[in-house]
Design a protein around this motif. Structure first.
Motif, PDB file in Angstrom:
ATOM      1  N   ALA A 139      -9.512   2.043  -4.544  1.00 48.69           N
ATOM      2  CA  ALA A 139      -8.588   1.362  -5.307  1.00 48.69           C
ATOM      3  C   ALA A 139      -8.631  -0.032  -4.977  1.00 48.69           C
ATOM      4  N   ASP A 140      -8.706  -0.458  -3.722  1.00 53.86           N
ATOM      5  CA  ASP A 140      -8.563  -1.976  -3.277  1.00 53.86           C
ATOM      6  C   ASP A 140      -9.808  -2.871  -3.801  1.00 53.86           C
ATOM      7  N   ARG A 157     -11.410  -1.986  -6.485  1.00 52.67           N
ATOM      8  CA  ARG A 157     -11.192  -2.035  -8.084  1.00 52.67           C
ATOM      9  C   ARG A 157     -10.288  -3.267  -8.318  1.00 52.67           C
ATOM     10  N   ASN A 158      -9.316  -3.416  -7.283  1.00 51.55           N
ATOM     11  CA  ASN A 158      -8.338  -4.654  -7.658  1.00 51.55           C
ATOM     12  C   ASN A 158      -8.656  -5.725  -7.353  1.00 51.55           C
ATOM     13  N   PHE A 179     -11.482  -4.600 -15.682  1.00 50.34           N
ATOM     14  CA  PHE A 179     -11.788  -3.555 -16.730  1.00 50.34           C
ATOM     15  C   PHE A 179     -11.361  -4.315 -17.915  1.00 50.34           C
ATOM     16  N   GLU A 220       3.604  -9.177 -18.466  1.00 47.17           N
ATOM     17  CA  GLU A 220       3.983  -8.268 -17.606  1.00 47.17           C
ATOM     18  C   GLU A 220       2.536  -7.266 -17.338  1.00 47.17           C
ATOM     19  N   GLU A 262       0.075  -9.194 -15.371  1.00 47.89           N
ATOM     20  CA  GLU A 262       0.535  -9.575 -13.964  1.00 47.89           C
ATOM     21  C   GLU A 262       0.434  -8.487 -13.157  1.00 47.89           C
ATOM     22  N   LEU A 263       0.313  -7.153 -13.566  1.00 52.31           N
ATOM     23  CA  LEU A 263       0.321  -5.848 -13.088  1.00 52.31           C
ATOM     24  C   LEU A 263      -0.762  -5.854 -12.066  1.00 52.31           C
ATOM     25  N   PRO A 264      -2.355  -6.207 -12.332  1.00 54.10           N
ATOM     26  CA  PRO A 264      -3.289  -6.221 -11.024  1.00 54.10           C
ATOM     27  C   PRO A 264      -2.565  -7.025  -9.791  1.00 54.10           C
ATOM     28  N   LEU A 290       0.198  -7.375  -8.707  1.00 52.68           N
ATOM     29  CA  LEU A 290       1.414  -6.566  -8.012  1.00 52.68           C
ATOM     30  C   LEU A 290       0.683  -5.750  -7.002  1.00 52.68           C
ATOM     31  N   TYR A 291      -0.667  -4.951  -7.466  1.00 54.30           N
ATOM     32  CA  TYR A 291      -1.027  -4.064  -6.408  1.00 54.30           C
ATOM     33  C   TYR A 291      -1.897  -4.901  -5.331  1.00 54.30           C
ATOM     34  N   ARG A 326      -2.884  -5.982  -2.159  1.00 47.95           N
ATOM     35  CA  ARG A 326      -2.353  -5.807  -1.028  1.00 47.95           C
ATOM     36  C   ARG A 326      -2.368  -6.918  -0.212  1.00 47.95           C
ATOM     37  N   THR A 367       2.754 -14.827  -9.140  1.00 48.00           N
ATOM     38  CA  THR A 367       2.099 -13.878 -10.309  1.00 48.00           C
ATOM     39  C   THR A 367       2.261 -14.129 -11.690  1.00 48.00           C
ATOM     40  N   ARG A 407      -5.975  -9.560 -18.655  1.00 45.40           N
ATOM     41  CA  ARG A 407      -5.448  -8.584 -17.516  1.00 45.40           C
ATOM     42  C   ARG A 407      -6.567  -8.499 -16.521  1.00 45.40           C
TER      43      ARG A 407
END
Ligand SMILES: Nc1ncnc2c1ncn2[C@@H]1O[C@H](COP(=O)(O)OP(=O)(O)OP(=O)(O)O)[C@@H](O)[C@H]1O
Ligand SMILES: [Mg+2]
Lengths: 252, 405
Positions: free
Chosen positions: A85-86, A88-89, A94, A109, A112-114, A116-117, A119, A126, A162
């Motif tokens: 997951a990290d 991919r982030n 994609f 928004e 912005e989403l990626p 926010l994930y 870490r 953002t 995105r």
């Protein structure tokens, strides 16, 4: 195999077997592929040839049955779900055929989403980054629109924004023009070419030769194997085709 | 994901489906409100009973016929009633510690006056009753030893009875018929309010026990003997003394059990508070069932929501959400719904308790802990019933989730 620091993707002997009860579906039967930074590759093949499966493996959404995969110097094989997951982030972007934006959520928004994930928490502004990314794909005036208020082409631009916002090593696009008409497809391809000229590595899955011809390199998959892997001989420029397309009368 | 964004994401999706969120919340709202109202009523009953028992007088001792509860069953006080006026007289004569002793003869009758008619309790007692119950007359006087000796037909009325029988004037000096026997009202007692059982203590007529036995009940047994000591320290010793005197009076041998029961104020208070505590717990337990049902409602909606939002979950995972991010998102959502519901429930519960208090006249009191417990419990409900759906969401395969239509 020749090793280079600029290799973004290095895949060797990757297979993927889906066990369907007693039957085993061999979706990938030994793929070797190396992608250098700055490339723009079209992955072609008939339906069921294994393109999406390959993309899922490259996108760290799926793990291969055997073989090795290195993404930007990181051995992907054997990583945990969270590590995938990290990855991919941080290293991937994609773009899907069906756009896959969050409904009832503004373009800004969505983009912005990626972040926010992320870490690492290294990006504080953002909102601002998301706005810049949308401006980059030509949607600076549509920040607060929801996906339902945007055309298909605009939605795909939001999806591209995105994908770009995290500054990924590779952008993976599975049939990004599959749901778009010819003109909008040309616009999206022109955008991809523009981004590629800026140095972004792009992999596009498509079964349309008209789309593949904008890539710099073409990889043809058949029955889970790479049948052909060569530079595009007559690479076309989408921006120019768009001009002639506009000049031609619309076919009734 | 940062805490602030987590909360933002949760509130966003909660607000996207306002009607559904509201209905889901309603289950928790009703559950928490019900718990608060029930606890408030039970707690209120408990406090008022304690106050009323306290008001009886702290040094009071009650002697009832029949053995004390054996195995939880009262051994038929009426059947084996051996409490007699002779017992009372012996106690009065021989006890050193008791400062006042009064028999109580219980009966009921229709009281008829010139312009009223009222069914009420009648207690036949002695003059000491006034001291033991600490109950003064508001007008007129209590009866005297002389009235008692000659079994005069005199009555002292409680406020409720006085108001019912003599709505427009002073009762003292008037006539009251009890079972066709004319009594003269010689006094009216001060207002006492509710008694320990929640009944109206002022709905009573007090007459000499001698008169009650001979004219009204026609039965020469006592329902009760009540007594008091001059100081609270003497109560336990007095109980022992009473026991000795009564065992002697009843000629009980070494091996015989007491055929009477002695209770002091503390024991009565404890028994009553025990009963109300059990009642409060029972009420709260019943109300908690609705909280449970509310929790199941949350779980149901969260499961539906996970299925509906499979694609959203796939998207989030594709762009880098970990399973734990998705899990927390859904948990925060269900906890937010249940805690919001809990808070609204607390407010409604307080309003409901006040309303119940106003309409029934019961005093209601909500202990502050009840609020904490209710909100904490609803949060726990959110976590408990939200966990399974959230885990379902977190364990989705991103590829399949993305393909979900
Ligand atoms: N989850 C799965 N379980 C079982 N078999 C699968 C699964 N996903 C793909 N396959 C099989 O693997 C093979 C390759 O599928 P894939 O989706 O990669 O094809 P594709 O080249 O993307 O086709 P299309 O152009 O139609 O998208 C197909 O035979 C397909 O049936
Ligand atoms: Mg496909």
């Amino acid at each position: 195999m020749e090793q280079s620091a600029a290799d973004v993707i290095r895949v060797a002997g990757v297979t993927k077997v889906y066990q369907m009860g007693r039957n085993a579906v061999h979706a990938l039967r030994g793929i070797d592929l190396t992608v250098k930074a700055g490339e723009m590759i079209a992955i072609m093949g008939h339906s069921g040839s294994g393109k999406s499966t390959l993309m899922n493996v490259l996108g760290c959404l799926d793990t291969p049955t055997s073989g090795t995969y290195e993404l930007d110097g990181v051995r992907v094989t054997g990583l945990s779900k969270n590590e995938l997951a990290d990855l991919r982030n941080q290293k991937l972007g994609f773009v899907f055929q069906g756009f896959n934006l969050l409904a009832r959520t503004s373009a800004l928004e969505n983009v912005e989403l990626p972040l926010l994930y992320d870490r690492s928490g290294r990006r504080r502004d953002t909102r601002e980054l998301a706005r810049k990314s949308l401006e980059r794909v030509g949607l600076g005036a549509r920040l607060d629109h929801h996906p339902s208020e945007l055309s298909g082409g605009q939605q795909q631009r939001v999806a591209i924004a995105r994908a770009l916002v995290t500054e990924p090593k590779v952008v993976l696009a599975d049939e990004p023009t599959g749901n778009l008409d010819t003109r909008t497809s040309l616009e999206i391809m022109a955008l991809f070419q523009e981004l590629n000229d800026q140095g972004i590595t792009i992999l596009i899955v498509t079964h349309e030769p008209d789309i593949a011809c904008y890539a710099r390199r073409i990889v043809e998959v058949r029955d889970g194997r790479i049948l052909r892997d060569e530079p595009m001989r007559q690479r076309r420029i989408a921006a120019e085709d768009l001009k002639t397309f506009a000049a031609e009368p619309e076919p009734a | 994901m940062r805490k602030s964004t987590l909360i933002k994401v949760a509130t966003q999706s909660i607000l996207k489906n306002k009607m559904r969120t509201f209905l889901t919340m309603l289950g928790i709202v009703i559950g928490v409100a019900a718990v608060i109202v029930m606890v408030a009523v039970g707690y209120g009953a408990q406090t008022s009973i304690q106050q009323q028992i306290g008001a009886l007088g702290t040094n009071m001792i009650m002697i009832m016929p029949g053995a004390s509860n054996v195995g939880g069953v009262n051994q038929g006080a009426a059947t084996f009633n051996r409490l007699t006026p002779a017992d009372y007289e012996k106690l009065k004569r021989e006890s050193l510690l008791l400062s006042a002793v009064s028999p109580v003869v219980f009966t009921n009758a229709q009281a008829i006056s010139a312009n009223g008619n009222w069914r009420t309790r009648i207690n036949g007692v002695s003059t000491d009753y006034q001291i033991i119950r600490n109950w003064r007359t508001q007008s007129g006087t209590f009866f005297t030893e002389a009235d008692l000796r000659s079994a005069r037909k005199v009555a002292v009325l409680g406020q409720t009875v006085a108001a019912a029988l003599f709505p427009d004037g002073d009762a003292v000096g008037q006539q009251v018929q009890l079972r066709d026997v004319p009594f003269t009202v010689i006094g009216v007692l001060e207002r006492k309010g509710q008694n320990a059982g929640g009944n109206d203590a002022d709905d009573i007529i007090i007459v000499p026990y001698t008169t009650a036995s001979s004219r009204l009940s026609g039965w020469h047994r006592l329902g009760q003997i009540i007594a008091s000591t001059s100081s609270p320290q003497d109560v336990l010793a007095a109980q022992e003394e009473i026991r000795g005197i009564l065992r002697e009076a009843h000629k009980l041998g070494e091996a015989d059990d007491d055929d009477f029961t002695i209770r002091n104020q503390d024991e009565i208070a404890a028994a009553a508070s025990n009963a109300t505590q059990v009642m409060t717990l029972l009420l709260a337990a019943i109300a908690s069932i609705s909280l449970l049902v509310g929790g199941i409602g949350i779980m149901n909606i969260m499961l539906v929501s996970v299925t509906e939002r499979t694609r959203e979950i796939g998207i989030r995972m594709a762009i880098g959400a970990r399973g734990s991010d998705v899990l927390t998102q859904f948990l925060v959502e269900s906890v937010a719904i249940s805690v919001m519901g809990g808070l609204i429930g607390v407010v409604l519960g307080f309003a409901g308790a006040a309303l119940v208090g106003r309409f029934t006249g019961w005093s209601t009191a909500t202990p502050p802990e009840a609020v904490l417990v209710a909100v904490g419990f609803s949060a726990a409900v959110g976590v408990f019933f939200g966990f399974y759906p959230a885990r379902q969401a977190a364990s989705l395969n991103p590829i399949q989730a993305l393909r979900y239509e």
